[in-house]
Design an enzyme around this catalytic site. Sequence first.
Site, PDB file in Angstrom:
ATOM      1  N   HIS A 294      -0.883   2.258   0.712  1.00  0.00           N
ATOM      2  CA  HIS A 294      -2.257   2.558   1.114  1.00  0.00           C
ATOM      3  C   HIS A 294      -3.202   2.490  -0.091  1.00  0.00           C
ATOM      4  CE1 HIS A 294      -0.360   4.884   4.613  1.00  0.00           C
ATOM      5  NE2 HIS A 294      -1.139   3.994   5.188  1.00  0.00           N
TER       6      HIS A 294
ATOM      7  N   CYS B 196      -1.653  12.654   1.606  1.00  0.00           N
ATOM      8  CA  CYS B 196      -1.190  12.309   2.963  1.00  0.00           C
ATOM      9  C   CYS B 196      -0.941  13.520   3.838  1.00  0.00           C
ATOM     10  CB  CYS B 196       0.122  11.538   2.901  1.00  0.00           C
ATOM     11  SG  CYS B 196       0.139  10.257   1.689  1.00  0.00           S
TER      12      CYS B 196
HETATM   13  C1  CIR Z   1       4.519   5.579   6.494  1.00  0.00           C
HETATM   14  O1  CIR Z   1       5.057   4.574   6.066  1.00  0.00           O
HETATM   15  O2  CIR Z   1       3.634   5.530   7.328  1.00  0.00           O
HETATM   16  C2  CIR Z   1       4.992   6.920   5.983  1.00  0.00           C
HETATM   17  N1  CIR Z   1       6.390   6.863   5.715  1.00  0.00           N
HETATM   18  C3  CIR Z   1       4.229   7.325   4.742  1.00  0.00           C
HETATM   19  C4  CIR Z   1       2.776   7.531   4.985  1.00  0.00           C
HETATM   20  C5  CIR Z   1       2.056   8.000   3.780  1.00  0.00           C
HETATM   21  N2  CIR Z   1       0.680   8.187   4.033  1.00  0.00           N
HETATM   22  C6  CIR Z   1      -0.281   7.943   3.161  1.00  0.00           C
HETATM   23  O3  CIR Z   1      -0.050   7.427   2.081  1.00  0.00           O
HETATM   24  N3  CIR Z   1      -1.525   8.220   3.530  1.00  0.00           N
END
Ligand code: CIR
Length: 261
Positions: free
Chosen positions: A165, A252
């Site tokens: 992200h 997150c």
């Molecule tokens: C994903 O791949 O969606 C989750 N394992 C990790 C999400 C992390 N979110 C973020 O960086 N905002």
Amino acid sequence: MAALPGLHALVRPVSASLADCELTHLARTPIDVARAAAQHADQLRALRALGVTVHQVPAADDLPDAVFIEDTAVVLDEIAIVTRPGAPARRAETAAVAEALAPFRPLRTMEAPATLDGGDVLRVGRTLYVGRSLRTNEAGVTAFAELTAPFGYRVEPVEFTGCLHLKTAVTAVADGVLLLNPAWVSAARFSGSDWLAVDPAEPFAGNALRVGDAVLHGSAYPKTRARLEARGIRVVPVPADELAKAEGGVTCCSLIFEVAG
Ligand code: CIR
């Protein structure tokens, strides 16, 4: 009862199924769910110590990535936008988050074919930088711009590489100051902001969560912490390495927003 004025955070517990999380750039390694939950609890304690009122969205043990609530919504002062996450397996996360946000903000929702993860949205004043990523598509950028323009926001799409992200690569750590990994995103893209770089030995250290005049920052990144402190920024180190195995950082795990007095 009306919500208390001040900073509020919406969070969601670590799911029992976290080990089945989505992974894009990292190889799958065993995840200790109890340790991840303990780190999450430490992060919530740090938020509360900074005066944040924490609200829990009900657990969703069948949704592995539910703890990464940031991706399911973008909360602005005027509205909250419930996203359509880029990973299909994560779309079922949004309903409970929308319900929890409804008392705080008028809601807007993103519809197919748009996809956008909140982790790709970096707000700097009235500019919303949106990362073009595997999760956020062109229709998502356009829909987000249309939803936010009536409130005076300008959307700036940003290219980046190397991480999941935009906010894995760059976050705001003080008024007008960004923390970024120059190997993943170009500082030139953020004209008008000052910036400092992560230590090159700590590529994931660009993800910091600003809370008032402090930032929560992964305790695994002492070299970058020293750089932040040298700039006069107050750093609250929090353990985050178990959650990082699921490709999540400190931003997150919450949706932070202000309730006016
Ligand atoms: C994903 O791949 O969606 C989750 N394992 C990790 C999400 C992390 N979110 C973020 O960086 N905002």
